[in-house]
Structure formats: structure tokens, C-alpha cells
Enzyme design. Structure first.
Site, PDB file in Angstrom:
ATOM      1  CB  SER A   1       8.078  11.929   1.947  1.00  8.96           C
ATOM      2  OG  SER A   1       6.901  11.052   1.252  1.00  8.96           O
ATOM      3  N   GLY A   2       8.190  10.317   4.986  1.00  7.92           N
ATOM      4  CA  GLY A   2       7.765  10.074   6.458  1.00  7.92           C
ATOM      5  C   GLY A   2       8.640  10.887   7.336  1.00  7.92           C
TER       6      GLY A   2
ATOM      7  CB  ALA B   1       1.275   7.544  13.354  1.00  5.81           C
ATOM      8  CD  GLN B   2      -6.458   6.271  14.527  1.00 10.37           C
ATOM      9  OE1 GLN B   2      -6.614   5.685  15.364  1.00 10.37           O
ATOM     10  NE2 GLN B   2      -7.244   6.242  13.167  1.00 10.37           N
TER      11      GLN B   2
ATOM     12  N   GLY C   1       0.130   8.974  19.112  1.00 11.19           N
ATOM     13  CA  GLY C   1       0.808  10.003  19.570  1.00 11.19           C
ATOM     14  C   GLY C   1       2.125   9.668  19.578  1.00 11.19           C
TER      15      GLY C   1
ATOM     16  CD  GLU D   1      -0.916   5.085  22.646  1.00 10.39           C
ATOM     17  OE1 GLU D   1      -0.305   4.444  22.232  1.00 10.39           O
ATOM     18  OE2 GLU D   1      -1.388   6.288  21.779  1.00 10.39           O
TER      19      GLU D   1
ATOM     20  CG  HIS E   1      -3.153  -1.445  16.730  1.00 11.64           C
ATOM     21  ND1 HIS E   1      -4.344  -1.436  17.170  1.00 11.64           N
ATOM     22  CD2 HIS E   1      -2.615  -0.455  17.111  1.00 11.64           C
ATOM     23  CE1 HIS E   1      -4.643  -0.291  17.961  1.00 11.64           C
ATOM     24  NE2 HIS E   1      -3.368   0.288  18.107  1.00 11.64           N
TER      25      HIS E   1
ATOM     26  NE  ARG F   1       0.132  -0.612  20.096  1.00 10.39           N
ATOM     27  CZ  ARG F   1       0.336   0.273  19.547  1.00 10.39           C
ATOM     28  NH1 ARG F   1       1.264  -0.078  18.226  1.00 10.39           N
ATOM     29  NH2 ARG F   1      -0.039   1.575  19.512  1.00 10.39           N
TER      30      ARG F   1
ATOM     31  CG  HIS G   1      -0.023  -1.142  13.922  1.00 11.79           C
ATOM     32  ND1 HIS G   1      -0.795  -0.342  13.428  1.00 11.79           N
ATOM     33  CD2 HIS G   1       0.576  -0.482  14.960  1.00 11.79           C
ATOM     34  CE1 HIS G   1      -0.624   0.809  13.792  1.00 11.79           C
ATOM     35  NE2 HIS G   1       0.345   0.565  14.957  1.00 11.79           N
TER      36      HIS G   1
ATOM     37  CD  GLU H   1       6.525  -0.253  10.295  1.00 11.64           C
ATOM     38  OE1 GLU H   1       6.122  -1.012  10.196  1.00 11.64           O
ATOM     39  OE2 GLU H   1       5.995   0.997   9.919  1.00 11.64           O
TER      40      GLU H   1
ATOM     41  NE  ARG I   1       5.560   0.397  17.269  1.00 12.32           N
ATOM     42  CZ  ARG I   1       4.200   1.290  17.270  1.00 12.32           C
ATOM     43  NH1 ARG I   1       4.616   2.138  17.958  1.00 12.32           N
ATOM     44  NH2 ARG I   1       3.220   0.676  16.676  1.00 12.32           N
TER      45      ARG I   1
ATOM     46  CB  SER J   1       7.115   3.754  15.883  1.00 10.54           C
ATOM     47  OG  SER J   1       5.554   4.474  16.009  1.00 10.54           O
TER      48      SER J   1
END
Length: 540
Positions: free
Chosen positions: A10-11, A46-47, A49, A115, A243, A290, A351, A375, A386, A391
Site C-alpha cells: 500500500s505504498g 521518504a523524507q 522529495g 540533492e 544512505h 550517494r 537504504h 522498490e 539510484r 524513487s
């Protein structure tokens, strides 16, 4: 139970698909299954954006494509990258129409963040809880559609294929077909079957294979493991993104994420001597991709004998920091860290999985009637690493594309499907639990999980060697045998199924890493420090 469309997860990927088919086919039944609460997904955590070309003056599709390809280190599917980048903005507009709110400046324009790996500002965000805001909007929207049934606390055990009908199914079988799933109803503790014309896996990641991860405890690689057991194709599992900046708190799991957007706004990484070290590793410094930042931090920690480095935000405008990152500010304050005076201790944590279930441009898997998005899928967008904030974009684009393809093929799919509930019930056997007993000792499961996470963290982390991979494989073989014995002799439980799935995922990560005789993107092996001339995907 029979349904027309079955969505597992349910994402953002699963709910995007469910909403679209429910609106397009109001006379059809859409069932969404989740093993926890409806909002307990990787999306929620997910922080940073969602990336998309939004500023036509300073940005372009080509720039976003190039940034994605550079991050992917030679393994992106360029056709897929172009599809996602060009279709992405329309998907973002849709979720805005569905009620998602992204931050705006005083003039009413969306504020775009930047980012690591991005050449321009293109990331829409809702403070530092973008995923939670998008999940909120989607869950609210599905409540308005009467033909969607959302079932929580229901654990999917396995995909139903010809294997369960008594046929021999191998990797060479060309027409493996999915008829639905066996599920463990956590309320009744009974195993039931759900038959569906179309099944969509949106089961998220597998961060719980590692001791330290930003993923919630539900991220146990269920979809990948189920497809592997069903003899479907899995790809590039060795590319696990760590991460760089998870809040360092010994013994706390999952780790609290310090979003990359903090460095995008000016945060600086420093070692224990206070040195800003990233300039020694990459000209892009703190905004390098990353994989580079995570390896740099790992190098500094090992060189200086520390368990973490620091993220310095003391020079940043405090009002702006609190406005953009209120949850990070409050979290740090709650453990005695005042970001205006103190540096934040950070360390890399597992992550995101860039590999997964191999899919095509319409999210089709190698198994008929089965799609995968989010994912758990390997679409070809991320390649070997990535790009930040791609994502959520990928999840929406492929949720939409799976909808387009499955709707167009619905009559064909219905023809392949049992025509009645009675026919389906007669054709597909009930779950056979004969000869199993109640588990006597839960420690057999919990201790095996700890061993798995220790093996993966110590031997298959940011930096790998042939010796470590060989040792990991031997230990995983033993865990596999012990767990399969337990699975055959005891009644099924979510804990046992998750352990079984994580062991399969761990095996796939190690096998992929052992097959890749080079260092590329997120996979760095000191025995093969250079990139190979061949740019190949590892398919298992």
C-alpha cells in the site's frame, strides 16, 4: 476469495495502480493487501522529495536524464530513463490533483530542492516528510472509490503458479502464470487463497537484511523472494544503496534518516577532527552521488577508528532549517542535539535496493499476469546507483504504466483465468499444512534473523572482498537449511516467513556481488577495484 485486480503493498506504487484501475473499471473489484497498517510503507519514510523537471528556464529533460545516467554508472536502461523523466511531471501533477501538497515560496511557486547528483534544483518536497504527505493523499483518495477493498494485517506467503497445480516449473519454463496468492490472515491465523486475474507486487525494499537500516521493520524483501521461489527473474541485487547520513544511535533500528536535502541546503560533513573531508574524495564535495559519499564516510570512519562522522549545520540559518526540516530538528533535540550548536553524528545505513524483480517498460515480470513496481522492481532506471529522489517518481510512473498495460489486456487475461469461483476453487488446491506443529521456540527465528543481519552487515556492506562474500555464502547456506527445516515442520508465522524471505534476499545479494567481477556504482569489491569494459546486468 476472488478479485479482478490484486495489489500487494500500500505504498505509492501500489496505490497509484489501484486508484487508476478502480477509476477506469468501476465494475471491477480491486483488492489491496498490506501486512501492517495501511500507511506503514517505505513511502511513508521518504523524507527528501520527488524529482521532476519543473523549472523550464533552468532545467530540462536532458539534464535530468544525464544526471540519472551519471549516477547509474553505465547500467541504466536509457530508454527507461527517458520514459520516467518525460512522463514524471504528469504523474506529479496527478498526485497534486489528488490532494498532495508540496512546499511553495511566498509568491506561490513550488520551492525546488537540490540533492546529491542533481545538476539543478528540481526536487519538490513537503518539509522533510514528503513520502508521508503523498501517502496521506493517496489513502484519502482510495476511500472515495467503492470498488477498492483495502485489507490490512494480511501476510502474503507465496504466489500461486502451475507449481501448485502439480506441474514442474523451472527457470526454463516459458509460460509460468500467476493465479493469485496464498495469504496468512493475521486475525484468524488461517491460510487462505486469493485468486486474481491480475496481480501487482508493490512490496517495497529489503533493508531489514542489514543490521542498520533506514527502512521500517516491514521491509523484508517479500516480493523479491516470492518471485525467486516462483522461478521468476531477479536482477542486479548486489546494488544496495547505503544512505550516507543516518542518525547514529547505537542499537536503534530502524535508523532515523537525515535527508540528503540537508546537505543540499548547505550541511557539511566533517570527521572527528572537524575537517570537511569530502573535497578529498570528489569535486562535488558533499553533493556527490550517494555511493561516493557513503564510501568516503566509511573510509573516514575506518581510518580514524570511529563509528560515525558529523553533519555540521551550525552555520545554517536556524529559522530556515526548522521550516524545512522540522522533524529532523525535533528528533535531534529529543536526544540532546541542538543543531544550532552541535554537529549531528551520522553513519551510513542500508537504504534502498536498486535491483529487484526484473520488469519491462510496462512493469511486466517474467511471470504472466504478474506486474511489479516500486522498490521491489528492477526497471532499469537506477542502474548501479539510484539518483536521489528518483524513487517516488519511478513508483508513480510504473504504477501508471502497469495500469495502462493490464487494462488493455484485460479481456485476454480474463480468458486465461478460471471462469468461476467454483472452477478456481477446484483447480487451485488449499494450503497444505499437514504434518506441521506449533513452533516451540521463537528464539530459533529471532536468533537466525540476528545472524543474517550480522552476516550481511559485516561481509556484504559498503566495501566487499571475495573472501567476505565466500564466507557470507557459506553461512547463509547453513541458515537456509535450518530455516527450511523449520518451515517444513512448523505452522507458518509472519516471523518465519519474513526470515525465510530475508535469507533468500541475502543469498541473491551475495550471489549477484560474487558474479560481478568489477567495482561499479554501489558495488565496490577491493579485489576488483576497476570497472569492467562489459556493462552487464546480473540476472538470477
Amino acid at each position: 476469495m476472488q478479485t479482478d485486480f490484486l495489489v500487494i503493498g500500500s505504498g505509492i506504487a501500489g496505490l497509484t495502480y489501484a486508484l487508476k484501475v478502480a477509476e477506469a473499471k468501476p465494475d471491477k473489484r480491486v483488492t489491496v493487501i498490506t501486512k501492517a497498517h495501511s500507511d506503514e510503507t517505505n513511502t511513508k519514510y521518504a523524507q527528501g522529495g520527488i524529482a521532476g523537471v519543473w523549472d523550464d528556464e533552468n532545467d530540462s529533460y536532458q539534464k535530468h536524464i544525464e544526471d540519472t545516467l551519471i549516477a547509474g554508472d553505465g547500467l541504466c536502461n536509457e530508454k527507461i530513463v527517458e520514459i520516467v523523466v518525460k512522463e514524471g511531471p504528469e504523474r506529479i501533477r496527478e498526485i497534486i490533483e489528488w490532494g498532495a501538497q508540496f512546499d511553495k515560496d511566498p509568491d506561490g511557486d513550488y520551492t525546488l530542492g537540490k540533492e546529491g547528483g542533481h545538476s539543478v534544483n528540481r526536487i519538490l518536497h513537503h518539509k522533510d516528510v514528503t513520502g508521508r504527505e503523498m501517502e496521506r493523499a493517496l489513502l484519502l483518495k482510495i476511500q472515495s472509490l467503492p470498488n477498492i477493498t483495502l485489507i490490512t494485517h494480511c501476510f502474503v506467503i507465496d504466489l500461486i503458479t502451475q507449481h501448485h497445480l502439480g506441474y514442474l516449473v523451472t527457470k526454463s519454463t516459458l509460460d509460468i502464470q500467476c493465479y493469485g496468492v496464498y495469504v496468512l490472515n493475521l486475525e484468524s491465523n488461517e491460510i487462505e487463497k486469493i485468486i486474481s486475474k491480475v496481480t501487482v507486487l508493490a512490496t517495497g525494499g529489503n533493508g531489514q537484511a542489514y543490521r542498520t537500516t533506514t527502512n521500517p521493520i516491514i521491509a523484508t524483501g517479500d516480493g523479491v523472494a516470492m518471485v525467486y521461489r516462483a522461478k521468476g527473474r531477479i536482477e542486479n541485487m548486489e546494488f544496495i544503496q547505503f544512505h550516507p547520513t543516518a542518525l547514529f544511535q547505537p542499537g536503534v533500528s530502524p535508523s532515523f534518516l537525515i535527508t540528503e536535502a540537508v546537505r543540499g541546503d548547505g550541511g557539511i560533513l566533517r570527521n572527528k577532527f572537524g575537517e570537511a573531508f569530502m573535497e578529498r574524495y570528489d569535486e562535488r564535495k558533499d553533493l556527490a552521488p550517494r555511493d561516493i559519499v557513503a564510501r568516503a564516510i566509511d573510509s573516514e570512519m575506518k581510518k580514524n577508528g570511529t563509528e560515525h562522522v558529523y553533519l555540521d549545520c551550525r552555520h545554517m540559518v536556524v529559522e530556515k532549517f526548522i521550516h524545512h526540516f522540522p522533524n529532523i530538528y525535533e528528533k535531534c533535540l529529543s536526544i540532546g542535539i541542538d543543531v544550532t550548536k552541535d554537529m549531528i553524528p551520522v553513519a551510513p545505513a542500508a537504504h534502498y535496493s536498486c535491483g529487484g524483480i526484473k520488469t519491462d517498460e510496462f512493469a511486466k515480470t517474467s511471470i504472466r499476469n504478474l506486474y511489479a513496481c516500486g522498490e521491489c522492481a528492477s526497471t532499469g532506471l537506477h542502474g548501479a546507483n539510484r539518483l536521489a529522489s528518483n524513487s517516488l517518481l519511478e513508483a508513480m510512473v510504473f504504477g501508471h504504466r502497469a495500469y495502462v498495460h493490464s487494462i488493455a489486456r484485460l479481456e485476454e487475461l480474463e480468458a486465461l483465468h478460471p471462469q468461476s469461483a467454483a472452477q478456481a476453487d477446484a483447480m487451485i488446491p488449499d494450503w497444505n499444512a499437514e504434518g506441521t506443529r506449533e513452533p516451540k521456540e521463537m528464539i530459533l527465528i529471532t536468533q537466525s534473523l540476528k545472524e543474517l543481519q550480522q552476516i550481511m552487515s559485516d561481509y556484504v556492506g559498503i566495501v566487499r572482498t571475495n573472501v567476505r562474500l565466500t564466507r557470507a555464502l557459506k553461512r547463509l547456506d547453513l541458515l537456509y537449511e535450518e530455516t527450511e527445516d523449520l518451515y517444513r515442520s512448523t505452522k507458518v508465522s509472519p516471523q518465519l516467513c519474513e526470515l525465510r524471505n530475508l535469507i533468500s534476499v541475502g543469498y541473491l545479494i551475495v550471489k549477484g556481488a560474487a558474479f560481478r567481477k568489477e567495482s561499479r556504482g554501489l558495488h565496490f569489491n577491493t579485489d576488483y577495484p576497476e570497472k569492467s569494459v562489459l556493462k552487464e546486468n546480473i540476472i538470477l
